[in-house]
Design a protein around this motif. Sequence first.
Motif, PDB file in Angstrom:
ATOM      1  N   GLN A  52     -16.054  -0.199 -13.691  1.00 12.35           N
ATOM      2  CA  GLN A  52     -14.930  -0.538 -13.194  1.00 12.35           C
ATOM      3  C   GLN A  52     -13.846   0.368 -12.587  1.00 12.35           C
ATOM      4  OE1 GLN A  52     -13.787  -2.205 -17.177  1.00 12.35           O
ATOM      5  NE2 GLN A  52     -14.100  -4.539 -16.158  1.00 12.35           N
ATOM      6  N   MET A  53     -13.734   1.649 -13.350  1.00 12.78           N
ATOM      7  CA  MET A  53     -13.139   2.682 -12.726  1.00 12.78           C
ATOM      8  C   MET A  53     -13.688   3.347 -11.540  1.00 12.78           C
ATOM      9  SD  MET A  53     -10.434   4.530 -12.996  1.00 12.78           S
ATOM     10  CE  MET A  53      -9.654   4.844 -14.363  1.00 12.78           C
ATOM     11  N   ILE A  56      -6.263  -2.906  -5.310  1.00 14.41           N
ATOM     12  CA  ILE A  56      -6.820  -2.059  -6.029  1.00 14.41           C
ATOM     13  C   ILE A  56      -7.642  -2.673  -7.375  1.00 14.41           C
ATOM     14  CG2 ILE A  56      -7.011   0.192  -7.485  1.00 14.41           C
ATOM     15  CD1 ILE A  56      -4.438   0.871  -5.475  1.00 14.41           C
ATOM     16  N   ILE A  57      -6.844  -3.487  -7.855  1.00 16.13           N
ATOM     17  CA  ILE A  57      -7.798  -4.422  -8.953  1.00 16.13           C
ATOM     18  C   ILE A  57      -7.442  -5.959  -8.366  1.00 16.13           C
ATOM     19  CG2 ILE A  57      -7.087  -3.011 -10.885  1.00 16.13           C
ATOM     20  CD1 ILE A  57      -4.794  -4.601 -11.678  1.00 16.13           C
ATOM     21  N   LYS A  58      -8.194  -6.465  -8.681  1.00 19.08           N
ATOM     22  CA  LYS A  58      -8.115  -8.292  -8.501  1.00 19.08           C
ATOM     23  C   LYS A  58      -6.923  -8.876  -9.295  1.00 19.08           C
ATOM     24  CE  LYS A  58     -12.665  -8.480  -6.317  1.00 19.08           C
ATOM     25  NZ  LYS A  58     -13.885  -9.270  -6.426  1.00 19.08           N
ATOM     26  N   ARG A  79     -11.728   1.471  -4.132  1.00 17.26           N
ATOM     27  CA  ARG A  79     -10.623   0.744  -3.531  1.00 17.26           C
ATOM     28  C   ARG A  79      -9.428   1.657  -3.006  1.00 17.26           C
ATOM     29  NH1 ARG A  79     -10.977  -4.130  -7.823  1.00 17.26           N
ATOM     30  NH2 ARG A  79     -12.968  -5.189  -7.065  1.00 17.26           N
ATOM     31  N   PHE A  80      -9.095   2.329  -3.939  1.00 13.06           N
ATOM     32  CA  PHE A  80      -7.771   3.328  -3.495  1.00 13.06           C
ATOM     33  C   PHE A  80      -8.280   4.304  -2.343  1.00 13.06           C
ATOM     34  CE2 PHE A  80      -5.526   7.058  -4.111  1.00 13.06           C
ATOM     35  CZ  PHE A  80      -4.110   6.490  -4.490  1.00 13.06           C
ATOM     36  N   TYR A  81      -9.588   4.765  -2.406  1.00 15.78           N
ATOM     37  CA  TYR A  81      -9.909   5.733  -1.523  1.00 15.78           C
ATOM     38  C   TYR A  81      -9.946   5.051  -0.158  1.00 15.78           C
ATOM     39  CZ  TYR A  81     -12.925   8.802   1.332  1.00 15.78           C
ATOM     40  OH  TYR A  81     -13.423   9.269   2.434  1.00 15.78           O
ATOM     41  N   ALA A 128      -9.598 -14.293 -12.985  1.00 12.00           N
ATOM     42  CA  ALA A 128     -11.088 -14.592 -13.475  1.00 12.00           C
ATOM     43  C   ALA A 128     -11.490 -13.069 -14.231  1.00 12.00           C
ATOM     44  CB  ALA A 128     -11.912 -14.900 -12.447  1.00 12.00           C
ATOM     45  N   GLY A 129     -11.069 -11.967 -13.363  1.00 13.62           N
ATOM     46  CA  GLY A 129     -11.622 -10.630 -13.809  1.00 13.62           C
ATOM     47  C   GLY A 129     -10.601  -9.754 -14.508  1.00 13.62           C
TER      48      GLY A 129
END
Length: 85
Positions: free
Chosen positions: A71-72, A53-55, A78-80, A59-60
Amino acid sequence: MNQYNELKKENNQLKKELAEIKKILGEKANLKSESAVAATHKDAWDWAIKEKIIKGDGAGTNPAGVLTRQQMATMFKRFYDKFIK
């Protein structure tokens, strides 16, 4: 000459105050690192990385930084894609 001494004294006082402010800010920066996840959020952070869901590439990531709407939106997508689609 008297005015010079007064200005010099005031300048020295300002330098001392600036040094104190820098010290205080430096200590606060050590308490809240932008690259460290707070203990209260560690499980959720690790889960979000594991589920992509987050990398978690480093780096980010900025766990203490401000979250933008874009970002949200990326995180929601990604969650969906992973859990709802």
